[in-house]
Design an enzyme around this catalytic site. Structure first.
Site, PDB file in Angstrom:
ATOM      1  N   ASP B 218       0.785  -1.233   0.000  1.00  0.00           N
ATOM      2  CA  ASP B 218       0.000   0.000   0.000  1.00  0.00           C
ATOM      3  C   ASP B 218       0.816   1.282   0.000  1.00  0.00           C
ATOM      4  O   ASP B 218       0.266   2.360   0.210  1.00  0.00           O
ATOM      5  CB  ASP B 218      -0.953   0.059   1.207  1.00  0.00           C
ATOM      6  N   ALA B 219       2.126   1.207  -0.157  1.00  0.00           N
ATOM      7  CA  ALA B 219       2.914   2.438  -0.157  1.00  0.00           C
ATOM      8  C   ALA B 219       2.593   3.250  -1.413  1.00  0.00           C
ATOM      9  O   ALA B 219       2.200   2.695  -2.444  1.00  0.00           O
ATOM     10  CB  ALA B 219       4.397   2.118  -0.112  1.00  0.00           C
TER      11      ALA B 219
END
Lengths: 376, 602
Positions: B218-219
């Protein structure tokens, strides 16, 4: 050191066409490799096994989040079962048995179903239509379901006989065509006791094999196999049609009691391998074997709990470090226990090198040890 | 059978015809004879009438329905629009009434005017009333999974914004103020109500794609050029406070630059920003450990330590220092008086926070993530028209989270940016996907919002079209700069002499039980010993009785307090925790004995 029998046999099988000198060379090479693959001296095999088994276990927990809603993966077979085995629980969630028939009955569907019918436990509640309670006179009127009785090859007389033998706090005062009346044996039986006993009577074992809740007959590899919920190894093995050499139960304590500790060890190995296989995890079988050995090496099946294996540890400090430290310290103090500081836990506690790996060896060159000691 | 009547759960009497009675109360309330906060219910199961008048009940407004027709008509709505009628007028007329949970038991509510039948008693003012304030700010929330909606709602509370316009006069802790807050392009009905108070983020160009794997877990990937132009820049405030305390016996603290001979003197360098009055001057650039206010306290226990005994009264330096590993510029200094009349100094430190690796961002749909990489604009993919996105969002975050609202917001934001208008994303009533797609097509773009993009590493066209648009991003209060922590040596706890725990106490990072087993598993015995040697001590052990011996510093001798042995005493290196453990056992009446032997003998 010689090679294990199994490897030798395989070697023989595969090298039978080679000339003798080549055979010898291959043998030497295999032996070299085999010895290389052995655990080194001082290798903490137990720790490595623990890590090899618990790391996939944590993966199982993490992965369960992603499997929500997927019916193929039964979680009760996964980590909870693993914990049950390692803890040595006596009450396990899903007991089951796999029963195979003797060679002559293997293909016989009728025998298989007949045996299956004989297995399922019948409780009093299963054959009763109604139980009327008279609080004033403290009597129970049990009205039987005659159809059910006929289906199960029973009769009111038979059930009455069984009840006569088994009832201790109550006696039969009246028996009718389809009912019997029970009365408390003692006049001063309390109300609470009366009710509890009533509930107890409901689940009284009447016929067939105790502890088996459900039966399923399956065709497997061309033979009929009976699966049961619940387990009663001793009674099932007595049935003449059953091949008693192949009866399998997942209740490890029961297996240990009926067949001995070696059989229990085998069950542990099979159960764990089954879990790992179903989860798609690849763990070396030797780790599982070691765990099974550890769980059974006291001659009885002990789980890794503070009452089980941990209580058998030699070191008081190591025991105290696990759970309930005060209890163990008090016992150790009363008995005047001596701690040899031989395992990792005590040595980490006292900041000493642990006696595995590089800490196992104490070879050290001192010119004159006595001189050194004096200087110190 | 007459039914019992209770007012606020207190029995007051009987009534013969409860249904009529309740209806009468309701009728009177609608006419305005009884206050609107009174609610009444008839419980058929227990045959009781309950009237509630007390505080603390939650009431909600509903439109009254009579004979299958809502009392609120088109006429009223028109008058409301013109401003001729007010809400309170509708209440007075009995068109709208307030119900509490008890009275809701007896009603039948229709959601929309079309649903109303003769059986209905009330109608919902709008289905949107199920949303709270924050949830109603999420656009296209009817397309999201409820769990994500919850999270998205909560992230809005953590966003950098301008939380109060008088923030420079306040001393709130842990506060960040955004430099350039913007209103969202894609908005809901609530944004019309809040006007300009809802600027909690910035509209960025987001491309839903990965780049070089930096968007793992999810970065998000940020464009360095965007950051250098001021994207998501904010300022962080940290207040400090110190008081000149008075002690019993006429002693009191002194605010001044401490003399070098006080206890715990921190060195001349640490006091360099202090003015003559001992307080730091505004706009001073501070580092962690620098003194903000110099303070000297009288010794707490006079005459206990040998040092104070020898040199008379030695005062303590209890100066206020900047937290370790933090920095900032002194923003404001306030000298005032506390409630007890002590001199009180409040200082606020300001620190510029430019987005960096590890800072947390989120959108209003609960899609939160940290910065995984900041790429130069030359390393960012670009579209055929030359647009370089500000943010790259990983598409792997979408399928399992089911936040379809995210996709619709990107699409809506793109249209809003291109057409120069706000997009209405109100759940159920907002602009629908079909219209949005058509409008995008008319604006000269592909209707699905994707565009041709080019690989920055090779200059080649990507084989797939990339979904790109404008999105409202929030910068959340969790910043890497606040979490950064490391320690080599530092404070230890008094009891066990082991390193302290936690960032605030400059603590160590625990080498835990499982890490310990890793080293043991490798057989790295001596490395393991060394790793756990943070509290190593040397203890003297009596060889004769096995008890702990005592070292007498003054006479320079070692002896066993139990058997008096002075010769056969060994020096043993062990952990202080173990020594403490032995002494605790002794205090319990258990006498642990140590058997020593020479390390190199067997």
């Amino acid at each position: 050191m010689d090679l294990p029998k199994k490897i030798l046999e395989e070697l023989e099988e595969k090298t039978k066409d080679f000339p003798e000198d080549v055979k010898q060379k291959i043998y030497e090479e295999v032996k070299k490799r085999y010895e290389k693959a052995l655990a080194d001296v001082g290798e903490p095999v137990g720790l490595v096994s623990t890590q090899s088994l618990t790391e996939p276990a944590t993966q199982m927990i993490l992965r369960s989040f992603h499997f929500i809603g997927m019916s193929e993966l039964q979680l009760s077979l996964g980590l909870p079962r693993f914990i049950e085995i390692a803890d040595g629980r006596k009450k396990i969630k899903e007991k089951y048995m796999v029963i195979r028939l003797k060679d002559e009955y293997k293909q016989n569907k009728e025998v298989a179903y007949q045996v299956a019918r004989k297995l399922k436990e019948i409780k009093l509640f299963d054959v009763v239509k109604e139980i009327q309670t008279d609080i004033i006179n403290k009597t129970l009127k049990i009205i039987f379901n005659l159809e059910e009785l006929r289906d199960l090859d029973l009769s009111v007389e038979k059930v009455t006989d069984i009840l006569k033998k088994k009832l201790k706090k109550m006696k039969i005062i009246e028996a009718g065509e389809d009912y019997i009346t029970l009365k408390a044996a003692r006049e001063d039986m309390s109300m609470k006791e009366f009710y509890q006993y009533k509930e107890k009577i409901k689940s009284l074992h009447i016929a067939e094999i105790k502890g088996i809740r459900d039966v399923l007959v399956k065709m497997e590899n061309g033979e009929f196999v009976i699966y049961t919920y619940g387990s009663n190894l001793k009674e099932v093995m007595k049935i003449p049609e059953v091949d008693y050499t192949k009866v399998y139960s997942n209740d490890i304590h029961e297996v240990a009691k009926v067949l001995g500790i070696e059989a229990a060890r085998e069950v542990i190995v099979r159960e764990i391998l089954n879990i790992l296989e179903k989860q798609g995890l690849d763990v070396d079988v030797r780790h599982v074997l070691l765990l099974a050995d550890v769980l059974t090496w006291y001659g009885e099946y002990l789980g890794v709990t503070r009452y089980g294996l941990q209580a058998e540890k030699g070191s008081a400090l190591a025991r105290a470090a696990f759970e309930t430290p005060i209890k163990h310290l008090i016992v150790a103090a009363m008995l005047g226990e001596n701690d040899d500081m031989k395992t990792a836990i005590e040595n980490v506690m006292t900041n000493q090198p642990i006696p595995y790996g590089t800490g196992l060896f104490k070879v050290f060159y001192v010119e004159d040890p006595k001189k050194e000691k004096q200087e110190r | 059978m007459p039914s019992e009547v209770y007012i606020d759960n207190i029995f007051v009497g009987y009534v013969d015809n409860p249904k009529q009675f309740v209806a009468k109360i309701k009728e009177d309330r609608r006419k305005g004879k009884i206050p609107s906060f009174i609610n009444v219910m008839y419980d058929e199961d227990t045959n009781t009438v309950k009237i509630f008048t007390h505080k603390g009940r939650i009431q909600r407004p509903l439109i009254v329905v009579k004979n299958g027709k809502p009392l609120l008509t088109e006429k009223h709505i028109e008058k409301l629009k013109k401003g001729e009628t007010k809400w309170s007028d509708l209440e007075k007329k009995g068109i709208i009434e307030w119900l509490d949970p008890a009275e809701e038991e007896n009603i039948y509510v229709a959601l929309t005017p079309e649903e109303v039948t003769k059986e209905h008693t009330h109608m919902e003012i709008s289905p949107l009333v199920i949303f709270g304030i924050l949830t109603s700010l999420v656009p296209f929330s009817n397309h999201n999974q409820s769990a994500r909606l919850n999270r998205g709602m909560r992230t809005q509370k953590q966003a950098h914004a301008v939380y109060a316009l008088n923030f420079w006069t306040r001393f709130d802790s842990d506060i960040s103020i955004a430099y350039y807050p913007q209103e969202p392009i894609v908005r809901t009905f609530s944004h019309e109500i809040f006007k300009h108070e809802d600027a909690i983020g910035q509209n960025v160009i987001v491309a839903v794609m990965t780049q070089e794997g930096y968007s793992m877990e999810d970065a998000i990937i940020l464009n360095r050029a965007s950051i250098e132009r001021g994207l998501f820049r904010s300022v962080y405030f940290r207040p400090y406070e110190i008081e000149e305390l008075k002690y019993p016996g006429g002693l009191q603290d002194e605010i001044k630059i401490p003399d070098p001979d006080v206890v715990h003197y921190k060195g001349k360098y640490r006091y360099r920003h202090l003015d003559d009055d001992g307080i730091v001057y505004p706009e001073a650039e501070m580092e962690g450990g620098d003194v903000l206010v110099g303070r000297v306290s009288p010794p707490r226990f006079i005459g206990i330590t040998s040092e104070t005994f020898a040199t008379g009264l030695i005062k303590k330096d209890t100066s206020l220092t900047v937290r370790s590993e933090e920095k900032g510029i002194v923003d404001a200094v306030v000298v005032t008086e506390s409630g007890e009349g002590n001199k009180l100094i409040k200082i606020r430190l300001r620190d510029l926070r430019i987005p960096e690796l590890g800072d947390k961002f989120s959108v209003r749909h609960g899609q939160k993530g940290v910065i995984g990489m900041i790429l130069d604009p030359s390393d960012m993919p670009w579209t055929a028209s030359g647009v370089v996105p500000d943010v790259l969002f990983s598409p792997f975050g979408i399928p399992s989270r089911k936040t379809v609202g995210y996709i619709l917001e990107v699409l809506g934001g793109k249209i809003g940016a291109l057409a120069g208008r706000y997009i209405d994303g109100t759940p159920w009533y907002g602009e629908n996907e079909f219209d949005l797609r058509n409008e995008l097509l008319r604006l000269g773009f592909r209707e699905d919002g994707t565009e041709t993009m080019y690989n920055p590493l090779t200059g080649e066209e990507f084989k797939v079209k990339i979904f790109i648009g404008s999105m409202y991003y929030l910068r959340l209060k969790y910043m890497a700069a606040n979490k950064l922590h490391a320690r080599a040596r530092g404070p230890v706890t008094l009891l066990t002499k082991q390193p302290t725990e936690g960032k605030a106490r400059e603590g160590g990072l625990r080498y835990g039980e499982m890490e310990n087993q890793v080293l043991a598993g490798h057989g790295a015995s001596l490395l393991l010993r060394e790793t756990f040697s943070s509290d190593d001590t040397i203890v003297y052990v009596c060889d004769r009785c096995g008890g702990l011996a005592v070292e007498d510093d003054i006479r320079n001798s070692v002896y066993c307090p139990v058997c008096g042995e002075t010769e056969r005493i060994s020096k043993v290196k062990t952990s202080y925790a173990f020594k403490l453990f032995l002494q605790e056992l002794i205090s319990l009446g258990v006498w642990p004995k140590l058997k020593t032997k020479f390390k190199f003998e067997d």
